[in-house]
Design an enzyme around this catalytic site. Sequence first.
Site, mmCIF file in Angstrom:
data_model
loop_
_atom_site.group_PDB
_atom_site.id
_atom_site.type_symbol
_atom_site.label_atom_id
_atom_site.label_comp_id
_atom_site.label_asym_id
_atom_site.label_seq_id
_atom_site.Cartn_x
_atom_site.Cartn_y
_atom_site.Cartn_z
ATOM 1 N N LYS A 43 0.833 -1.205 0.000
ATOM 2 C CA LYS A 43 0.000 0.000 0.000
ATOM 3 C C LYS A 43 0.869 1.257 0.000
ATOM 4 O O LYS A 43 0.685 2.156 -0.820
ATOM 5 C CB LYS A 43 -0.944 -0.003 1.207
ATOM 6 C CG LYS A 43 -1.915 1.173 1.226
ATOM 7 C CD LYS A 43 -2.802 1.171 2.445
ATOM 8 C CE LYS A 43 -2.098 1.802 3.620
ATOM 9 N NZ LYS A 43 -3.000 2.067 4.762
ATOM 10 N N ASP A 91 -6.205 0.851 0.061
ATOM 11 C CA ASP A 91 -6.480 1.172 1.466
ATOM 12 C C ASP A 91 -7.932 0.814 1.787
ATOM 13 O O ASP A 91 -8.653 0.268 0.955
ATOM 14 C CB ASP A 91 -6.181 2.643 1.757
ATOM 15 C CG ASP A 91 -7.068 3.599 0.968
ATOM 16 O OD1 ASP A 91 -7.982 3.126 0.241
ATOM 17 O OD2 ASP A 91 -6.849 4.820 1.056
#
Length: 219
Positions: free
Chosen positions: A125, A143
């Site tokens: 991420k 996310d």
Amino acid sequence: MTKKQKKETIAAIVEALKVRYPAAECALEYGGEPWKLLVMGRLSAQCTDARVNIVCRELFARFPTAEALAEAPLAEIEEIVRPCGLYHTKAQNIKDACRMLVEDYGGEMPVEMDALLAFPGVGRKIANLLRGDLFSLPAIVADTHCIRICGRFGMYPESLKDPTKVEKILTELVEPSEQSDFCHRVVLFGREICTARAPRCADCPLAHLCAKGKKTNEK
């Protein structure tokens, strides 16, 4: 939906989000400095971007360079980042990451995924956030907003919460040139309309493109 239908739907969603949020900006206020985004990305785990921004104003005022943070007393870093949660681990990670950036890369952020993943506390991420924001590369930042909302859109089952699987699916559906900005816009959309607790499907400008929105508004 077939994969072709999903690609067409997501393309329409991308365009609609561009209209609603013309400025696709990272919610983390890193001032264009790569090392700050590295630090803030790590602090954002299980913490709101708004809180990270507040905490980092003090952190960066106290330690204004990657070198300063690398050399900072761990206890001081911990005290400042405590409001972000998991502060022992996060403080150690950002101190070690800054040291690695300075010692191994001369302060220049590497672009390669494998190199970014080697930094303490950096997963896919954060690595994708760095690649998208700093180098304008195709990058899906999976996310919580992205995972929740794209599941509601119908790109995959809403029960799917695995960031790696979501990243892979969306990478194949969203045009490469749109990926990074799309993820930033999805965050804004998730805060304003498609919230975790109660999505505002009746007021949603994307409801006609969204699997959940269509079902909700048919009731």
